[in-house]
Design an enzyme around this catalytic site. Structure first.
Site, PDB file in Angstrom:
ATOM      1  N   ASP A 245       0.846  -1.196   0.000  1.00 50.89           N
ATOM      2  CA  ASP A 245       0.000   0.000   0.000  1.00 50.89           C
ATOM      3  C   ASP A 245       0.884   1.249   0.000  1.00 50.89           C
ATOM      4  OD1 ASP A 245      -1.758   2.124   0.662  1.00 50.89           O
ATOM      5  OD2 ASP A 245      -3.044   0.787   1.816  1.00 50.89           O
ATOM      6  N   GLY A 271      -1.598  -4.399  -3.192  1.00 48.32           N
ATOM      7  CA  GLY A 271      -1.589  -2.981  -2.884  1.00 48.32           C
ATOM      8  C   GLY A 271      -2.735  -2.530  -2.007  1.00 48.32           C
ATOM      9  N   HIS A 272      -3.129  -1.272  -2.219  1.00 51.91           N
ATOM     10  CA  HIS A 272      -4.133  -0.601  -1.387  1.00 51.91           C
ATOM     11  C   HIS A 272      -5.487  -1.303  -1.468  1.00 51.91           C
ATOM     12  CE1 HIS A 272      -5.789   2.858   0.719  1.00 51.91           C
ATOM     13  NE2 HIS A 272      -6.604   3.161  -0.277  1.00 51.91           N
ATOM     14  N   PHE A 273      -5.936  -1.597  -2.678  1.00 52.41           N
ATOM     15  CA  PHE A 273      -7.222  -2.255  -2.885  1.00 52.41           C
ATOM     16  C   PHE A 273      -7.026  -3.771  -2.911  1.00 52.41           C
ATOM     17  CE2 PHE A 273      -8.276   2.011  -4.371  1.00 52.41           C
ATOM     18  CZ  PHE A 273      -9.541   2.187  -3.822  1.00 52.41           C
ATOM     19  N   ALA A 274      -6.746  -4.324  -1.745  1.00 45.28           N
ATOM     20  CA  ALA A 274      -6.368  -5.728  -1.656  1.00 45.28           C
ATOM     21  C   ALA A 274      -7.465  -6.677  -2.130  1.00 45.28           C
ATOM     22  CB  ALA A 274      -5.970  -6.069  -0.218  1.00 45.28           C
TER      23      ALA A 274
END
Length: 295
Positions: A245, A271-274
């Site tokens: 992230d 990343g951020h939107f797992a």
């Protein structure tokens, strides 16, 4: 897991409900007699981010995922009539839980959903059965350098510093949030960041988002209160974190264990939107955790 639900209950349903004269959109699945799980999305997305997770959890839970005001398909009232602060968003969602008849529930918090959900928890600790934090931060050490331009705006809320944050609202920036740190970009559905970009492009929505960027400082100011809640009430807490992230660092996930001995932490190579790349793995972790903790 009990007997499979009838298809009507297992499938995701879509509703609008009136909350404080606002039309709030939400997605729902599962039986209302099952343990409730409230899913709270972040920036710049909506309950659409839970499209794969909701049916994966519906056999065992009553899953409810609203869109915050200003996001998704919920109303986005003009800034002259609605103050876009995290306190105000939390107040609307607090009343949404009453309208949706959620009296006790676990929360899944992501990004902006974390300060909203943690406000609900500190206001009503008796209602919260467990917490799942997916890149939902509550610690200063969890903030990466990616926050520097926003923090500059907190300290100096000038027109120049506000204008500089418009770069976060472009379609290119939205797509980057979805694919940064992802090992296989083909797993990220293009309708995710395309829908977010289309909703961000609505007239006036840019100013709404800039207001919330400025008010995010109020969340950091509440970190000590959130941490005291973790220490005092020790809710069952699972952190499922995309370790790449660019905004919320793995140290923010590990920090939960400092204040809550009941906290468990799982990292995923994404990343951020797992959920875009690891929805099935995260769903399995949540089912195992909640089954163990809420049995």
């Amino acid at each position: 897991m009990g007997f499979p639900l009838p298809d009507k209950l297992h499938r995701m349903r879509h509703y609008f409900v009136d909350v404080d004269s606002l039309k709030i959109f939400y997605r729902e699945a599962g039986a209302d007699t099952s343990p409730a799980l409230l899913l709270l999305h972040g920036f710049p997305t909506s309950s659409h981010m839970f499209r794969d997770l909701i049916p994966a959890l519906a056999d065992d839970h009553h899953v409810v995922a609203p869109d915050l005001p200003g996001f998704g398909f919920s109303d986005a009232p003009d800034r002259a009539q609605f103050k876009y602060t995290f306190d105000h968003l939390a107040g609307v969602i607090d009343r949404f839980t009453t309208v949706a008849r959620l009296t006790r529930y676990a929360i899944y918090v992501f990004d902006y959903g974390a300060p909203v959900g943690f406000r609900l928890a500190t206001r009503h600790p008796e209602r919260i059965t467990a917490i799942v934090s997916q890149n939902g931060n509550a610690y200063v050490e969890g903030l990466s350098e990616g926050w520097n331009p926003i923090q500059r705006y907190w300290k100096e809320p000038t027109p120049k510093n506000r204008a500089a944050l418009r770069d976060f609202l472009t379609p290119e920036a939205t797509k980057w949030q979805y694919v940064h740190g992802v090992q296989d970009e083909s797993l990220v559905a293009p309708e995710s960041y395309t829908l977010d970009s289309a909703l961000l492009a609505r007239p006036g929505n840019d100013e709404i988002q800039l207001d919330l960027f400025r008010d995010y400082a109020s969340n950091v100011a509440l970190y000590p209160k959130f941490q005291d809640y973790f220490r005092t009430h020790r809710p069952p807490l699972l952190a499922v974190w995309g370790k790449n992230d660019p905004f919320f660092l793995p140290s923010g996930a590990e920090a939960f264990k400092r204040d809550n001995r009941n906290a468990e932490v799982r990292f995923f190579d994404t990343g951020h939107f797992a959920l875009e790349t690891h929805a099935s793995e995260i769903a399995a972790a949540i089912r195992d955790f909640l089954t163990k903790k809420l049995a």
